[in-house]
Design a protein around this motif. Structure first.
Motif, PDB file in Angstrom:
ATOM      1  N   ALA A  45       1.033  -4.986   2.426  1.00  0.00           N
ATOM      2  CA  ALA A  45       2.190  -5.019   3.325  1.00  0.00           C
ATOM      3  C   ALA A  45       3.461  -4.561   2.620  1.00  0.00           C
ATOM      4  CB  ALA A  45       2.392  -6.403   3.942  1.00  0.00           C
ATOM      5  N   SER A  46       3.315  -3.894   1.501  1.00  0.00           N
ATOM      6  CA  SER A  46       4.437  -3.318   0.768  1.00  0.00           C
ATOM      7  C   SER A  46       4.047  -1.889   0.395  1.00  0.00           C
ATOM      8  CB  SER A  46       4.725  -4.156  -0.482  1.00  0.00           C
ATOM      9  OG  SER A  46       5.885  -3.677  -1.136  1.00  0.00           O
ATOM     10  N   GLY A  47       4.349  -1.452  -0.795  1.00  0.00           N
ATOM     11  CA  GLY A  47       3.947  -0.113  -1.188  1.00  0.00           C
ATOM     12  C   GLY A  47       4.447   0.257  -2.565  1.00  0.00           C
ATOM     13  N   VAL A  48       4.057   1.451  -2.989  1.00  0.00           N
ATOM     14  CA  VAL A  48       4.448   2.016  -4.269  1.00  0.00           C
ATOM     15  C   VAL A  48       5.179   3.325  -3.982  1.00  0.00           C
ATOM     16  CG1 VAL A  48       3.580   3.047  -6.406  1.00  0.00           C
ATOM     17  CG2 VAL A  48       2.490   1.015  -5.495  1.00  0.00           C
ATOM     18  N   LEU A  49       6.301   3.512  -4.625  1.00  0.00           N
ATOM     19  CA  LEU A  49       7.028   4.762  -4.495  1.00  0.00           C
ATOM     20  C   LEU A  49       6.541   5.701  -5.586  1.00  0.00           C
ATOM     21  CD1 LEU A  49       9.300   6.302  -3.067  1.00  0.00           C
ATOM     22  CD2 LEU A  49      10.846   5.402  -4.786  1.00  0.00           C
TER      23      LEU A  49
END
Length: 94
Positions: A45-49
């Motif tokens: 529910a988040s992420g990696v840039l």
């Protein structure tokens, strides 16, 4: 008439400093130790840039979001590249 040589700009010096620090052998150890925190287990529910740049600052991949974190396969591949780079960094050639 004599001309002064161009001094590097602050931005150029910061970039050079970043690139030199990134090549140090201990940087590979700490990157390998912390890469697991980018997995889907930790970033659901988040992420990696993701953004990649080459030496000299050339942008190779524009910033993009990888939702829910990196897959286990991607992390394993990055770890393999980090190990290969570490081995090259500490290689002693006469």
């Amino acid at each position: 008439m004599k001309t002064k040589p161009n001094k590097p700009t602050k931005l150029q010096l910061l970039r050079e400093n970043l690139e030199l620090k990134a090549q140090m052998a201990h940087a590979y150890h700490f990157a390998t130790a912390s890469i697991d925190r980018t997995s889907t287990k930790h970033l659901m529910a988040s992420g990696v840039l993701l953004q990649l740049s080459g030496i000299g600052g050339k942008e190779l991949i524009h910033p993009v979001m990888i939702k829910d974190g990196l897959s286990d396969e991607t992390i394993a591949a990055i770890k393999a590249d980090l190990k290969r780079s570490y081995d090259l960094a500490v290689m002693f050639k006469v």
